[in-house]
Design an enzyme around this catalytic site. Structure first.
Site, PDB file in Angstrom:
ATOM      1  N   ASN A   1       2.858   7.819  11.105  1.00  0.00           N
ATOM      2  CA  ASN A   1       4.262   7.885  11.481  1.00  0.00           C
ATOM      3  C   ASN A   1       4.713   9.335  11.351  1.00  0.00           C
ATOM      4  OD1 ASN A   1       4.511   5.048  11.786  1.00  0.00           O
ATOM      5  ND2 ASN A   1       4.725   4.816   9.572  1.00  0.00           N
TER       6      ASN A   1
ATOM      7  N   HIS B   1       0.048  11.622   5.963  1.00  0.00           N
ATOM      8  CA  HIS B   1      -0.695  10.454   5.470  1.00  0.00           C
ATOM      9  C   HIS B   1      -1.077   9.560   6.631  1.00  0.00           C
ATOM     10  CE1 HIS B   1       3.637   9.655   5.226  1.00  0.00           C
ATOM     11  NE2 HIS B   1       3.376   8.379   5.472  1.00  0.00           N
TER      12      HIS B   1
HETATM   13  P1  5GP Z   1       5.713   6.306   5.839  1.00  0.00           P
HETATM   14  O1  5GP Z   1       6.894   5.356   5.794  1.00  0.00           O
HETATM   15  O2  5GP Z   1       6.143   7.711   5.485  1.00  0.00           O
HETATM   16  O3  5GP Z   1       4.907   6.245   7.097  1.00  0.00           O
HETATM   17  O4  5GP Z   1       4.727   5.813   4.700  1.00  0.00           O
HETATM   18  C1  5GP Z   1       4.969   6.026   3.345  1.00  0.00           C
HETATM   19  C2  5GP Z   1       4.255   4.923   2.594  1.00  0.00           C
HETATM   20  O5  5GP Z   1       4.204   5.283   1.230  1.00  0.00           O
HETATM   21  C3  5GP Z   1       4.972   3.563   2.679  1.00  0.00           C
HETATM   22  O6  5GP Z   1       4.116   2.602   3.286  1.00  0.00           O
HETATM   23  C4  5GP Z   1       5.271   3.232   1.203  1.00  0.00           C
HETATM   24  O7  5GP Z   1       5.097   1.866   0.904  1.00  0.00           O
HETATM   25  C5  5GP Z   1       4.291   4.119   0.455  1.00  0.00           C
HETATM   26  N1  5GP Z   1       4.741   4.522  -0.864  1.00  0.00           N
HETATM   27  C6  5GP Z   1       5.999   4.928  -1.197  1.00  0.00           C
HETATM   28  N2  5GP Z   1       6.050   5.236  -2.512  1.00  0.00           N
HETATM   29  C7  5GP Z   1       4.787   5.021  -3.010  1.00  0.00           C
HETATM   30  C8  5GP Z   1       4.220   5.168  -4.318  1.00  0.00           C
HETATM   31  O8  5GP Z   1       4.866   5.576  -5.284  1.00  0.00           O
HETATM   32  N3  5GP Z   1       2.909   4.838  -4.455  1.00  0.00           N
HETATM   33  C9  5GP Z   1       2.162   4.381  -3.384  1.00  0.00           C
HETATM   34  N4  5GP Z   1       0.879   4.067  -3.653  1.00  0.00           N
HETATM   35  N5  5GP Z   1       2.666   4.246  -2.155  1.00  0.00           N
HETATM   36  C10 5GP Z   1       3.965   4.557  -1.962  1.00  0.00           C
END
Ligand code: 5GP
Ligand code: ZN
Length: 114
Positions: free
Chosen positions: A87, A100
């Site tokens: 994303n 990521h």
């Molecule tokens: P995005 O929304 O930026 O594409 O993905 C970020 C991801 O990070 C989300 O799927 C969310 O669940 C994950 N995430 C957020 N905070 C943490 C955390 O403290 N630990 C882990 N392992 N994942 C996290």
């Protein structure tokens, strides 16, 4: 980078469930899984997104893809198929500004994604 969640996870300031680690790459379980397997693959170095192309050299990209491929095979995601998602930007649902790759598996996926 100070105050970056995935930098803190990469340098072990914050705990995570790590499934793979190499010199420059970490893969850990997503805290809020959207599939039976939901992992996040990150460069340990802070790279804000795929748009930060100067920091994404071919060695690092290879290391990332090798790690993703290896973990996908170890977890047998290749049999049914799996999805790798980046994303980019808030409109695409990005919430953490450290590059990521979501690795999602063990469920059916629709296309196009929502
Ligand atoms: P995005 O929304 O930026 O594409 O993905 C970020 C991801 O990070 C989300 O799927 C969310 O669940 C994950 N995430 C957020 N905070 C943490 C955390 O403290 N630990 C882990 N392992 N994942 C996290
Ligand atoms: Zn970071």
């Amino acid at each position: 980078m100070k105050d970056c969640l995935f930098c803190k996870i990469s340098n072990k300031e914050i705990d995570s469930n790590i499934v793979f680690e190499s010199d420059n790459v970490l893969i850990f379980k997503d805290i809020s899984p959207k599939a039976p397997v939901h992992l996040l693959a990150v460069p340990k170095e802070h790279i804000s997104s795929i748009l930060e192309i100067d920091k994404l050299d071919s060695r690092l990209l290879k290391e990332l893809m090798e790690a993703i491929s290896r973990v996908a095979m170890e977890m047998r995601l290749d049999k049914e198929g799996f999805r790798v998602v980046v994303n980019t930007g808030s409109g695409a649902g990005e919430s953490v500004n450290h590059l990521h790759f979501h690795i999602l598996g063990k469920r059916k996926f629709s296309w196009p994604p929502g």
